[in-house]
Design a protein around this motif. Sequence first.
Motif, short mmCIF file in Angstrom:
data_model
loop_
_atom_site.label_atom_id
_atom_site.label_comp_id
_atom_site.label_asym_id
_atom_site.label_seq_id
_atom_site.Cartn_x
_atom_site.Cartn_y
_atom_site.Cartn_z
N ARG A 83 0.82 -1.22 0.00
CA ARG A 83 0.00 0.00 0.00
C ARG A 83 0.85 1.26 0.00
O ARG A 83 0.30 2.36 -0.09
CB ARG A 83 -0.88 0.02 1.25
CG ARG A 83 -2.29 -0.55 1.07
CD ARG A 83 -2.92 -0.63 2.44
NE ARG A 83 -4.34 -0.43 2.43
CZ ARG A 83 -5.22 -1.39 2.77
NH1 ARG A 83 -4.82 -2.59 3.08
NH2 ARG A 83 -6.51 -1.12 2.79
N THR A 84 2.15 1.12 0.16
CA THR A 84 3.04 2.29 0.12
C THR A 84 4.24 1.95 -0.75
O THR A 84 4.51 0.76 -1.00
CB THR A 84 3.57 2.65 1.54
OG1 THR A 84 4.41 1.56 1.99
CG2 THR A 84 2.47 2.88 2.54
N LEU A 85 4.98 2.99 -1.18
CA LEU A 85 6.15 2.74 -2.02
C LEU A 85 7.19 1.92 -1.27
O LEU A 85 7.84 1.04 -1.84
CB LEU A 85 6.77 4.07 -2.45
CG LEU A 85 6.21 4.65 -3.75
CD1 LEU A 85 6.77 6.04 -3.98
CD2 LEU A 85 6.52 3.75 -4.94
N ALA A 86 7.32 2.17 0.05
CA ALA A 86 8.28 1.41 0.85
C ALA A 86 7.88 -0.07 0.87
O ALA A 86 8.74 -0.96 0.84
CB ALA A 86 8.35 1.96 2.26
N GLN A 87 6.60 -0.35 0.90
CA GLN A 87 6.13 -1.74 0.89
C GLN A 87 6.39 -2.40 -0.47
O GLN A 87 6.68 -3.60 -0.54
CB GLN A 87 4.64 -1.81 1.25
CG GLN A 87 4.37 -1.44 2.70
CD GLN A 87 2.89 -1.48 3.06
OE1 GLN A 87 2.06 -2.00 2.34
NE2 GLN A 87 2.56 -0.91 4.21
N VAL A 88 6.30 -1.61 -1.55
CA VAL A 88 6.59 -2.16 -2.88
C VAL A 88 8.04 -2.65 -2.91
O VAL A 88 8.33 -3.77 -3.36
CB VAL A 88 6.39 -1.08 -3.99
CG1 VAL A 88 6.97 -1.55 -5.31
CG2 VAL A 88 4.91 -0.75 -4.14
N GLU A 89 8.94 -1.82 -2.39
CA GLU A 89 10.36 -2.17 -2.40
C GLU A 89 10.62 -3.38 -1.52
O GLU A 89 11.39 -4.28 -1.87
CB GLU A 89 11.20 -0.99 -1.92
CG GLU A 89 11.32 0.06 -3.00
CD GLU A 89 11.94 1.35 -2.49
OE1 GLU A 89 12.61 1.32 -1.44
OE2 GLU A 89 11.72 2.39 -3.15
N GLU A 90 9.96 -3.40 -0.38
CA GLU A 90 10.14 -4.52 0.55
C GLU A 90 9.63 -5.81 -0.10
O GLU A 90 10.28 -6.85 -0.01
CB GLU A 90 9.34 -4.21 1.83
CG GLU A 90 9.63 -5.12 2.97
CD GLU A 90 10.99 -4.90 3.60
OE1 GLU A 90 11.62 -3.85 3.36
OE2 GLU A 90 11.43 -5.81 4.33
N LEU A 91 8.47 -5.73 -0.75
CA LEU A 91 7.91 -6.92 -1.40
C LEU A 91 8.86 -7.42 -2.50
O LEU A 91 9.06 -8.63 -2.63
CB LEU A 91 6.53 -6.61 -1.99
CG LEU A 91 5.88 -7.76 -2.76
CD1 LEU A 91 5.60 -8.97 -1.87
CD2 LEU A 91 4.58 -7.30 -3.43
#
Length: 186
Positions: A83-91
Amino acid sequence: MGPPGAGKGTQAKFIAEHFGIPAISTGDIFRANVSRGTELGVEAKRYMDAGEYVPDEVTNLMVRNRIDEPDAEPGFMLDGYPRTLAQVEELDGMIKHTGHALDAVVVLTVDQEEVVQRLLQRAETEGRADDTADVIRRRQEIYGEETAPLIEVYRDRGLLIEVDGLGEVDEVTRRIFDALDVVPQS
Ligand code: AMP
């Protein structure tokens, strides 16, 4: 993906069943922890009740642990994450680590007014603590600020599938299946 009330949870379960993989819903995991009164639940509830996002570190760790479970080994469907850009990178890091790849990102497109009506209706039937008018407004707002920009990120990667989320539930499911069935699976 899609704004709160777009029908993500409902459709995620059908998609998971169709492909024989688990539906991993961060909202459901948070709610289960809230009702069990775990430490994670107590922390998450503060944010959920206000319509805010649970901090990335907390959410990311929870997803990392969940996709390490054996049932997610053949693949999985994420509902409400990232749901956030940081989560995209983490995923990206997580799936690289597990040897998976992201096959598709489905976005349910809906009319904002229609969605708010759906949520108010859900408030009556399910009685979720975060389905009050004020919190609904805040959840739509934060979706626009934090999550809607991810649509372009995934469009640029060629993974985006936009599906009209208005109409009968089974009609929407059929639209999703029609689009996903032709996506090559990794
Ligand atoms: P949902 O059931 O997907 O609408 O999620 C309910 C609530 O859980 C959200 O309003 C957030 O407070 C929290 N939540 C669920 N998924 C996430 C996520 N990926 N990042 C941060 N908070 C989340």
